[in-house]
Design an enzyme around this catalytic site. Structure first.
Site, PDB file in Angstrom:
ATOM      1  N   HIS A  72      40.037  41.644  48.020  1.00 35.18           N
ATOM      2  CA  HIS A  72      40.459  40.828  46.742  1.00 35.18           C
ATOM      3  C   HIS A  72      39.991  39.667  46.906  1.00 35.18           C
ATOM      4  CE1 HIS A  72      43.670  44.021  45.210  1.00 35.18           C
ATOM      5  NE2 HIS A  72      42.472  44.628  45.536  1.00 35.18           N
ATOM      6  N   TYR A 201      50.971  38.832  39.340  1.00 35.22           N
ATOM      7  CA  TYR A 201      52.464  38.106  39.366  1.00 35.22           C
ATOM      8  C   TYR A 201      52.537  37.777  37.923  1.00 35.22           C
ATOM      9  CZ  TYR A 201      51.993  38.237  44.695  1.00 35.22           C
ATOM     10  OH  TYR A 201      51.849  38.518  45.804  1.00 35.22           O
ATOM     11  N   PRO A 293      59.591  38.359  49.620  1.00 37.68           N
ATOM     12  CA  PRO A 293      58.302  39.378  49.526  1.00 37.68           C
ATOM     13  C   PRO A 293      57.516  38.641  48.495  1.00 37.68           C
ATOM     14  CG  PRO A 293      59.920  40.667  48.400  1.00 37.68           C
ATOM     15  CD  PRO A 293      60.653  39.437  49.253  1.00 37.68           C
ATOM     16  N   LYS A 297      54.171  37.412  52.768  1.00 32.26           N
ATOM     17  CA  LYS A 297      53.973  36.784  54.240  1.00 32.26           C
ATOM     18  C   LYS A 297      54.661  37.545  55.183  1.00 32.26           C
ATOM     19  CE  LYS A 297      51.351  33.562  52.722  1.00 32.26           C
ATOM     20  NZ  LYS A 297      50.040  33.652  53.188  1.00 32.26           N
ATOM     21  N   TYR A 385      48.484  31.178  49.923  1.00 34.74           N
ATOM     22  CA  TYR A 385      48.603  32.540  49.635  1.00 34.74           C
ATOM     23  C   TYR A 385      47.559  33.316  50.742  1.00 34.74           C
ATOM     24  CZ  TYR A 385      49.323  37.071  47.294  1.00 34.74           C
ATOM     25  OH  TYR A 385      49.527  38.426  46.961  1.00 34.74           O
TER      26      TYR A 385
HETATM   27  C1  PHB Z   1      52.972  45.017  48.249  1.00 33.84           C
HETATM   28  O1  PHB Z   1      51.774  45.570  47.877  1.00 33.84           O
HETATM   29  O2  PHB Z   1      53.786  45.776  48.766  1.00 33.84           O
HETATM   30  C2  PHB Z   1      53.209  43.582  47.972  1.00 33.84           C
HETATM   31  C3  PHB Z   1      52.116  42.701  47.606  1.00 33.84           C
HETATM   32  C4  PHB Z   1      52.433  41.513  47.397  1.00 33.84           C
HETATM   33  C5  PHB Z   1      53.565  41.016  47.665  1.00 33.84           C
HETATM   34  C6  PHB Z   1      54.750  41.928  47.865  1.00 33.84           C
HETATM   35  C7  PHB Z   1      54.536  43.120  48.197  1.00 33.84           C
HETATM   36  O3  PHB Z   1      53.765  39.704  47.304  1.00 33.84           O
END
Ligand code: PHB
Ligand code: APR
Length: 392
Positions: A72, A201, A293, A297, A385
Protein backbone atom coordinates in the site's frame (compact mmCIF):
# COMPACT_ATOMS: atom_id res chain seq x y z
CA UNK A 1 16.95 -30.45 28.14
CA UNK A 2 19.64 -27.80 27.67
CA UNK A 3 19.95 -25.00 25.13
CA UNK A 4 21.60 -21.63 24.61
CA UNK A 5 18.37 -19.59 24.37
CA UNK A 6 15.11 -20.80 25.88
CA UNK A 7 12.21 -18.99 24.16
CA UNK A 8 8.87 -18.87 25.97
CA UNK A 9 6.08 -18.25 23.46
CA UNK A 10 5.52 -19.31 19.86
CA UNK A 11 3.89 -16.14 18.57
CA UNK A 12 5.53 -13.79 16.04
CA UNK A 13 8.20 -12.63 18.54
CA UNK A 14 9.27 -16.08 19.70
CA UNK A 15 9.16 -17.67 16.27
CA UNK A 16 11.07 -14.88 14.53
CA UNK A 17 13.71 -14.87 17.28
CA UNK A 18 14.14 -18.64 16.88
CA UNK A 19 14.51 -18.24 13.12
CA UNK A 20 17.15 -15.51 13.39
CA UNK A 21 19.14 -17.43 16.05
CA UNK A 22 18.96 -20.66 14.05
CA UNK A 23 20.34 -18.93 10.95
CA UNK A 24 23.24 -17.73 13.12
CA UNK A 25 23.86 -21.30 14.37
CA UNK A 26 22.79 -20.48 17.90
CA UNK A 27 20.70 -23.25 19.37
CA UNK A 28 17.37 -22.47 20.97
CA UNK A 29 14.11 -24.13 21.97
CA UNK A 30 10.62 -22.62 21.66
CA UNK A 31 8.00 -23.54 24.27
CA UNK A 32 4.46 -22.70 23.12
CA UNK A 33 1.58 -23.30 25.54
CA UNK A 34 -1.13 -23.72 22.90
CA UNK A 35 -1.64 -26.18 20.04
CA UNK A 36 -0.30 -25.40 16.56
CA UNK A 37 -3.81 -25.06 15.14
CA UNK A 38 -4.67 -22.45 17.78
CA UNK A 39 -1.69 -20.18 17.25
CA UNK A 40 -2.00 -20.38 13.46
CA UNK A 41 -5.65 -19.31 13.33
CA UNK A 42 -5.57 -16.57 16.01
CA UNK A 43 -6.85 -13.45 14.20
CA UNK A 44 -4.56 -10.52 15.01
CA UNK A 45 -2.89 -7.73 13.08
CA UNK A 46 -2.22 -7.42 9.39
CA UNK A 47 -0.28 -4.23 8.64
CA UNK A 48 3.50 -4.54 8.24
CA UNK A 49 5.99 -1.68 8.34
CA UNK A 50 8.81 -1.78 5.78
CA UNK A 51 11.20 -2.74 8.62
CA UNK A 52 9.09 -5.78 9.45
CA UNK A 53 9.03 -6.87 5.81
CA UNK A 54 12.82 -6.40 5.70
CA UNK A 55 13.28 -8.46 8.88
CA UNK A 56 11.20 -11.34 7.52
CA UNK A 57 13.15 -11.22 4.25
CA UNK A 58 16.47 -11.26 6.13
CA UNK A 59 15.13 -14.27 8.04
CA UNK A 60 14.36 -16.10 4.80
CA UNK A 61 10.71 -16.20 5.82
CA UNK A 62 9.11 -13.88 3.27
CA UNK A 63 8.46 -15.98 0.12
CA UNK A 64 4.67 -16.03 0.54
CA UNK A 65 4.69 -12.49 1.91
CA UNK A 66 6.42 -11.33 -1.26
CA UNK A 67 3.97 -13.26 -3.43
CA UNK A 68 0.74 -12.50 -1.57
CA UNK A 69 1.36 -9.36 0.50
CA UNK A 70 -0.59 -6.27 -0.61
CA UNK A 71 1.75 -3.27 -0.88
CA UNK A 72 0.00 0.00 0.00
CA UNK A 73 1.15 3.51 -0.88
CA UNK A 74 -0.66 5.09 2.05
CA UNK A 75 -3.90 5.27 3.99
CA UNK A 76 -7.13 7.27 3.64
CA UNK A 77 -8.41 9.57 6.38
CA UNK A 78 -12.13 10.34 6.43
CA UNK A 79 -13.90 13.00 8.47
CA UNK A 80 -16.69 15.58 7.91
CA UNK A 81 -17.82 13.39 4.95
CA UNK A 82 -14.49 14.05 3.16
CA UNK A 83 -11.80 11.60 2.06
CA UNK A 84 -8.06 12.37 2.05
CA UNK A 85 -5.21 10.13 0.87
CA UNK A 86 -1.97 10.26 2.87
CA UNK A 87 0.81 9.53 0.37
CA UNK A 88 3.51 7.59 2.25
CA UNK A 89 6.24 7.40 -0.44
CA UNK A 90 5.95 11.15 -1.17
CA UNK A 91 6.08 12.03 2.54
CA UNK A 92 8.69 9.52 3.72
CA UNK A 93 11.17 9.30 0.86
CA UNK A 94 9.67 6.13 -0.60
CA UNK A 95 8.43 4.01 2.28
CA UNK A 96 5.35 1.84 1.79
CA UNK A 97 3.45 -0.59 4.06
CA UNK A 98 2.25 -4.13 3.37
CA UNK A 99 -0.92 -5.98 4.30
CA UNK A 100 -0.15 -9.59 5.24
CA UNK A 101 -1.98 -11.24 8.13
CA UNK A 102 -0.14 -12.14 11.32
CA UNK A 103 -1.70 -15.61 11.06
CA UNK A 104 0.19 -16.09 7.79
CA UNK A 105 3.47 -14.92 9.30
CA UNK A 106 3.02 -17.42 12.13
CA UNK A 107 2.19 -20.22 9.64
CA UNK A 108 5.27 -19.39 7.55
CA UNK A 109 7.60 -19.32 10.59
CA UNK A 110 6.12 -22.50 12.10
CA UNK A 111 6.53 -24.38 8.81
CA UNK A 112 10.15 -23.25 8.49
CA UNK A 113 10.96 -24.20 12.07
CA UNK A 114 9.33 -27.63 11.83
CA UNK A 115 11.31 -28.28 8.64
CA UNK A 116 14.76 -28.73 10.14
CA UNK A 117 14.68 -25.76 12.49
CA UNK A 118 15.22 -25.70 16.26
CA UNK A 119 12.82 -27.58 18.57
CA UNK A 120 9.32 -26.05 18.68
CA UNK A 121 7.22 -27.70 21.38
CA UNK A 122 3.47 -27.06 21.21
CA UNK A 123 1.24 -27.55 24.27
CA UNK A 124 4.34 -26.90 26.36
CA UNK A 125 3.36 -24.38 29.03
CA UNK A 126 6.19 -22.63 30.88
CA UNK A 127 5.35 -22.68 34.59
CA UNK A 128 8.29 -20.73 35.98
CA UNK A 129 11.73 -19.30 35.25
CA UNK A 130 14.17 -20.09 38.03
CA UNK A 131 17.68 -18.76 38.73
CA UNK A 132 17.14 -15.92 36.23
CA UNK A 133 20.02 -14.02 37.86
CA UNK A 134 22.42 -16.96 37.48
CA UNK A 135 24.41 -17.92 34.38
CA UNK A 136 22.17 -20.96 33.90
CA UNK A 137 18.52 -19.95 34.24
CA UNK A 138 16.01 -22.81 34.18
CA UNK A 139 12.56 -22.85 32.59
CA UNK A 140 10.18 -25.26 34.24
CA UNK A 141 7.42 -26.36 31.85
CA UNK A 142 4.60 -28.85 31.49
CA UNK A 143 4.61 -31.01 28.35
CA UNK A 144 2.99 -34.36 27.57
CA UNK A 145 1.62 -34.55 31.09
CA UNK A 146 5.05 -34.23 32.72
CA UNK A 147 6.83 -31.34 34.39
CA UNK A 148 10.20 -30.87 32.68
CA UNK A 149 13.10 -28.41 32.81
CA UNK A 150 15.02 -26.50 30.16
CA UNK A 151 18.41 -25.15 31.30
CA UNK A 152 19.58 -22.16 29.27
CA UNK A 153 22.24 -19.50 28.95
CA UNK A 154 19.50 -16.96 28.23
CA UNK A 155 15.70 -16.91 28.41
CA UNK A 156 13.56 -14.84 26.00
CA UNK A 157 10.14 -13.97 27.43
CA UNK A 158 8.06 -13.85 24.24
CA UNK A 159 4.91 -15.06 25.97
CA UNK A 160 2.64 -12.11 25.29
CA UNK A 161 0.58 -9.97 27.63
CA UNK A 162 -0.85 -12.93 29.56
CA UNK A 163 2.42 -14.86 29.91
CA UNK A 164 4.52 -15.57 32.99
CA UNK A 165 7.73 -13.69 32.16
CA UNK A 166 6.94 -10.35 33.80
CA UNK A 167 6.19 -12.28 36.99
CA UNK A 168 9.87 -13.29 37.19
CA UNK A 169 10.91 -9.71 38.00
CA UNK A 170 11.38 -9.38 41.78
CA UNK A 171 8.99 -7.07 43.65
CA UNK A 172 10.11 -3.48 43.26
CA UNK A 173 12.54 -4.21 40.41
CA UNK A 174 10.20 -3.13 37.63
CA UNK A 175 7.50 -0.59 36.88
CA UNK A 176 4.45 -0.79 34.61
CA UNK A 177 2.83 2.20 32.87
CA UNK A 178 -0.75 1.53 31.78
CA UNK A 179 -3.75 3.27 30.22
CA UNK A 180 -7.13 1.65 29.57
CA UNK A 181 -9.11 3.42 26.83
CA UNK A 182 -12.84 4.19 27.44
CA UNK A 183 -13.92 2.28 24.31
CA UNK A 184 -13.33 -1.00 22.47
CA UNK A 185 -13.27 -2.27 18.90
CA UNK A 186 -15.85 -4.59 17.41
CA UNK A 187 -14.02 -6.37 14.57
CA UNK A 188 -15.49 -8.41 11.70
CA UNK A 189 -13.97 -10.56 8.98
CA UNK A 190 -16.12 -10.60 5.82
CA UNK A 191 -15.98 -12.54 2.57
CA UNK A 192 -16.29 -9.49 0.37
CA UNK A 193 -13.79 -7.60 -1.77
CA UNK A 194 -12.43 -4.50 -0.03
CA UNK A 195 -14.34 -1.32 -0.90
CA UNK A 196 -11.14 0.70 -1.15
CA UNK A 197 -7.60 -0.09 -2.28
CA UNK A 198 -6.22 1.25 0.98
CA UNK A 199 -7.04 1.27 4.67
CA UNK A 200 -9.61 3.86 5.67
CA UNK A 201 -9.40 5.47 9.12
CA UNK A 202 -12.70 7.32 9.67
CA UNK A 203 -13.82 9.71 12.40
CA UNK A 204 -17.57 9.54 11.86
CA UNK A 205 -20.08 11.64 13.79
CA UNK A 206 -20.82 8.68 16.07
CA UNK A 207 -17.27 7.42 16.32
CA UNK A 208 -14.31 5.64 14.75
CA UNK A 209 -14.36 3.00 12.01
CA UNK A 210 -11.52 1.23 10.19
CA UNK A 211 -11.65 -0.48 6.79
CA UNK A 212 -8.83 -2.98 6.33
CA UNK A 213 -8.43 -6.22 4.42
CA UNK A 214 -6.71 -9.62 4.28
CA UNK A 215 -6.78 -10.34 0.54
CA UNK A 216 -8.54 -9.15 -2.67
CA UNK A 217 -11.59 -11.14 -1.53
CA UNK A 218 -11.57 -10.73 2.27
CA UNK A 219 -12.28 -7.49 4.16
CA UNK A 220 -11.42 -6.77 7.79
CA UNK A 221 -13.37 -3.95 9.44
CA UNK A 222 -13.59 -2.46 12.93
CA UNK A 223 -16.09 -0.24 14.73
CA UNK A 224 -15.60 1.77 17.91
CA UNK A 225 -18.05 0.48 20.54
CA UNK A 226 -18.47 1.14 24.30
CA UNK A 227 -16.40 -0.99 26.68
CA UNK A 228 -18.29 -4.09 27.74
CA UNK A 229 -20.13 -4.36 24.40
CA UNK A 230 -21.41 -7.88 23.68
CA UNK A 231 -20.81 -8.86 20.05
CA UNK A 232 -24.14 -10.70 20.25
CA UNK A 233 -25.90 -7.32 20.42
CA UNK A 234 -24.51 -6.45 16.99
CA UNK A 235 -26.15 -8.54 14.28
CA UNK A 236 -24.43 -8.27 10.89
CA UNK A 237 -26.89 -5.75 9.41
CA UNK A 238 -26.44 -3.43 12.38
CA UNK A 239 -22.64 -3.63 11.98
CA UNK A 240 -22.79 -2.91 8.24
CA UNK A 241 -25.25 -0.03 8.71
CA UNK A 242 -23.08 1.63 11.38
CA UNK A 243 -19.89 1.12 9.37
CA UNK A 244 -21.55 2.62 6.28
CA UNK A 245 -22.69 5.63 8.33
CA UNK A 246 -19.20 6.27 9.70
CA UNK A 247 -17.46 5.90 6.31
CA UNK A 248 -20.08 8.03 4.49
CA UNK A 249 -18.62 10.74 2.21
CA UNK A 250 -20.08 13.23 -0.26
CA UNK A 251 -18.80 11.25 -3.24
CA UNK A 252 -19.80 8.23 -5.28
CA UNK A 253 -18.67 5.45 -2.93
CA UNK A 254 -20.45 2.61 -1.17
CA UNK A 255 -19.30 0.07 1.40
CA UNK A 256 -19.64 -3.43 -0.09
CA UNK A 257 -21.24 -5.98 2.20
CA UNK A 258 -20.80 -9.76 2.40
CA UNK A 259 -20.97 -12.81 4.69
CA UNK A 260 -19.43 -12.11 8.08
CA UNK A 261 -17.19 -15.03 9.06
CA UNK A 262 -15.87 -13.73 12.40
CA UNK A 263 -16.96 -11.12 14.91
CA UNK A 264 -15.35 -10.14 18.23
CA UNK A 265 -14.91 -7.26 20.66
CA UNK A 266 -11.44 -6.23 21.85
CA UNK A 267 -10.63 -3.80 24.63
CA UNK A 268 -7.88 -1.23 24.06
CA UNK A 269 -4.93 -0.43 26.28
CA UNK A 270 -1.44 0.99 26.37
CA UNK A 271 1.04 -0.83 28.59
CA UNK A 272 4.81 -0.59 29.01
CA UNK A 273 6.90 -2.69 31.40
CA UNK A 274 10.27 -1.26 32.42
CA UNK A 275 12.90 -2.62 32.30
CA UNK A 276 12.70 -5.34 29.65
CA UNK A 277 15.49 -7.39 31.22
CA UNK A 278 16.09 -9.08 34.54
CA UNK A 279 19.32 -11.06 34.87
CA UNK A 280 19.35 -13.43 31.93
CA UNK A 281 15.64 -13.06 31.15
CA UNK A 282 14.84 -10.65 28.32
CA UNK A 283 11.29 -9.65 27.36
CA UNK A 284 10.23 -9.06 23.75
CA UNK A 285 6.90 -8.17 22.14
CA UNK A 286 3.58 -8.14 23.92
CA UNK A 287 5.23 -9.59 27.04
CA UNK A 288 6.77 -6.14 27.52
CA UNK A 289 4.30 -3.73 25.91
CA UNK A 290 0.83 -3.35 24.44
CA UNK A 291 -0.34 -0.54 22.16
CA UNK A 292 -3.88 0.30 21.04
CA UNK A 293 -4.39 -1.16 17.53
CA UNK A 294 -5.13 2.23 15.91
CA UNK A 295 -1.52 2.70 14.86
CA UNK A 296 -1.13 -0.91 13.63
CA UNK A 297 2.00 -1.22 15.75
CA UNK A 298 1.75 -4.32 17.99
CA UNK A 299 3.30 -6.81 15.60
CA UNK A 300 5.80 -4.30 14.20
CA UNK A 301 7.03 -3.36 17.68
CA UNK A 302 7.46 -7.05 18.56
CA UNK A 303 9.57 -7.52 15.43
CA UNK A 304 11.66 -4.45 16.26
CA UNK A 305 12.42 -5.86 19.75
CA UNK A 306 13.40 -9.20 18.24
CA UNK A 307 15.75 -7.62 15.68
CA UNK A 308 17.65 -5.97 18.56
CA UNK A 309 17.50 -9.07 20.79
CA UNK A 310 18.75 -11.42 18.07
CA UNK A 311 21.71 -9.14 17.26
CA UNK A 312 22.51 -8.81 20.97
CA UNK A 313 22.40 -12.57 21.66
CA UNK A 314 24.41 -13.39 18.53
CA UNK A 315 27.12 -10.87 19.50
CA UNK A 316 27.28 -12.24 23.04
CA UNK A 317 27.51 -15.85 21.89
CA UNK A 318 29.97 -15.26 19.03
CA UNK A 319 32.38 -12.76 20.60
CA UNK A 320 31.41 -12.54 24.27
CA UNK A 321 30.55 -8.89 23.64
CA UNK A 322 27.51 -8.15 25.84
CA UNK A 323 27.30 -4.39 25.16
CA UNK A 324 24.12 -4.76 23.10
CA UNK A 325 22.59 -7.09 25.67
CA UNK A 326 23.47 -4.64 28.43
CA UNK A 327 21.71 -1.87 26.46
CA UNK A 328 18.85 -4.08 25.24
CA UNK A 329 16.16 -2.60 27.46
CA UNK A 330 17.28 1.01 26.89
CA UNK A 331 17.43 0.56 23.10
CA UNK A 332 14.03 -1.13 22.84
CA UNK A 333 12.27 1.28 25.19
CA UNK A 334 13.36 4.29 23.12
CA UNK A 335 11.24 2.89 20.25
CA UNK A 336 8.53 1.50 22.51
CA UNK A 337 7.73 4.92 23.97
CA UNK A 338 7.77 6.65 20.57
CA UNK A 339 5.40 4.03 19.18
CA UNK A 340 3.22 4.13 22.29
CA UNK A 341 2.91 7.91 21.99
CA UNK A 342 2.00 7.68 18.29
CA UNK A 343 -0.56 4.93 18.86
CA UNK A 344 -2.10 6.82 21.79
CA UNK A 345 -2.26 10.01 19.71
CA UNK A 346 -3.87 8.30 16.68
CA UNK A 347 -6.37 6.70 19.05
CA UNK A 348 -7.39 9.93 20.77
CA UNK A 349 -7.55 11.84 17.48
CA UNK A 350 -9.91 9.38 15.81
CA UNK A 351 -12.23 8.04 18.52
CA UNK A 352 -15.31 9.78 19.96
CA UNK A 353 -14.37 10.42 23.60
CA UNK A 354 -17.29 9.19 25.77
CA UNK A 355 -16.70 11.99 28.29
CA UNK A 356 -15.96 14.49 25.50
CA UNK A 357 -18.21 17.26 24.17
CA UNK A 358 -18.74 19.20 20.94
CA UNK A 359 -15.59 21.23 21.60
CA UNK A 360 -13.49 18.04 21.83
CA UNK A 361 -14.97 16.82 18.54
CA UNK A 362 -14.07 20.15 16.90
CA UNK A 363 -10.52 19.85 18.21
CA UNK A 364 -10.23 16.40 16.61
CA UNK A 365 -11.56 17.71 13.30
CA UNK A 366 -9.14 20.65 13.43
CA UNK A 367 -6.21 18.23 13.89
CA UNK A 368 -7.41 16.04 11.04
CA UNK A 369 -7.87 19.11 8.84
CA UNK A 370 -4.32 20.24 9.70
CA UNK A 371 -2.90 16.83 8.73
CA UNK A 372 -4.67 16.88 5.36
CA UNK A 373 -3.71 20.53 4.66
CA UNK A 374 -0.09 20.59 5.88
CA UNK A 375 2.70 18.53 4.34
CA UNK A 376 4.63 18.78 7.60
CA UNK A 377 1.72 17.49 9.69
CA UNK A 378 0.99 14.73 7.16
CA UNK A 379 4.66 13.72 7.07
CA UNK A 380 4.74 13.32 10.84
CA UNK A 381 1.85 10.84 10.61
CA UNK A 382 3.30 9.06 7.56
CA UNK A 383 6.79 8.68 9.09
CA UNK A 384 5.39 7.18 12.30
CA UNK A 385 2.79 4.98 10.63
CA UNK A 386 5.15 3.54 8.00
CA UNK A 387 7.75 2.85 10.69
CA UNK A 388 10.51 4.82 12.40
CA UNK A 389 14.00 3.75 11.31
CA UNK A 390 15.55 1.14 13.63
CA UNK A 391 18.07 2.74 15.99
CA UNK A 392 20.52 -0.03 15.20
C1 PHB B 1 -5.94 -5.05 10.54
O1 PHB B 1 -5.90 -5.20 9.31
O2 PHB B 1 -6.27 -5.97 11.33
C2 PHB B 1 -5.55 -3.71 11.13
C3 PHB B 1 -4.99 -2.74 10.29
C4 PHB B 1 -4.65 -1.50 10.82
C5 PHB B 1 -4.89 -1.23 12.16
C6 PHB B 1 -5.45 -2.22 13.00
C7 PHB B 1 -5.79 -3.46 12.47
O3 PHB B 1 -4.57 0.00 12.67
N1 APR C 1 4.27 -20.85 28.19
C1 APR C 1 4.41 -20.99 26.85
N2 APR C 1 3.81 -20.16 25.95
C2 APR C 1 3.04 -19.17 26.44
C3 APR C 1 2.84 -18.96 27.82
C4 APR C 1 3.50 -19.86 28.70
N3 APR C 1 3.38 -19.74 30.02
N4 APR C 1 2.02 -17.87 27.99
C5 APR C 1 1.71 -17.44 26.74
N5 APR C 1 2.31 -18.20 25.81
C6 APR C 1 2.23 -18.07 24.35
C7 APR C 1 0.86 -17.72 23.81
O1 APR C 1 0.08 -18.90 23.63
C8 APR C 1 1.20 -17.05 22.49
O2 APR C 1 1.19 -17.97 21.42
O3 APR C 1 3.05 -16.99 23.98
C9 APR C 1 2.61 -16.51 22.71
C10 APR C 1 2.66 -14.99 22.71
O4 APR C 1 2.33 -14.55 21.39
P1 APR C 1 1.60 -13.14 21.15
O5 APR C 1 0.60 -12.91 22.21
O6 APR C 1 1.15 -13.11 19.70
O7 APR C 1 2.75 -12.05 21.37
P2 APR C 1 4.01 -11.66 20.47
O8 APR C 1 4.68 -12.88 19.91
O9 APR C 1 4.76 -10.69 21.27
O10 APR C 1 3.39 -10.92 19.19
C11 APR C 1 2.79 -9.65 19.30
O11 APR C 1 0.72 -10.54 18.66
O12 APR C 1 -0.90 -10.26 20.24
C12 APR C 1 -0.47 -9.83 19.03
O13 APR C 1 -1.19 -7.59 18.76
C13 APR C 1 -0.10 -8.39 19.11
O14 APR C 1 0.38 -8.25 16.85
C14 APR C 1 0.99 -8.32 18.13
C15 APR C 1 1.71 -9.62 18.28
Amino acid sequence: MRTTVGIIGGGPAGLLLARLLHRADIDCVVLEARAREYVEQRQRAGMLEQGTVDALREAGAADRLTAEGLVHQGIELRFARERHHIDFPALTGGRTVTIYAQTEIVKDLVALQLDGGPPLLFEAEALAVEKAESEAPVVRYLHEGREQTLTCDWVAGCDGFHGISRGVFPEGSARAYAREYPYSWLGIMAEVAPSCDELIYARGERGFALHSMRSPTVSRLYLQVPNGTDAGDWPDDRVWDELAARFAIDADWTLARGPVTAKSVTAMRSYVHEPMRHGRLLLAGDAAHIVPPTGAKGLNLAVADVRVLARALIAAQRTGDTQLLDRYSELCLQRVWQVTRFSDDMTKMLHAQPDGDAFDHRMQLARLRRITASRHAAAELAVNYSGLPLSL
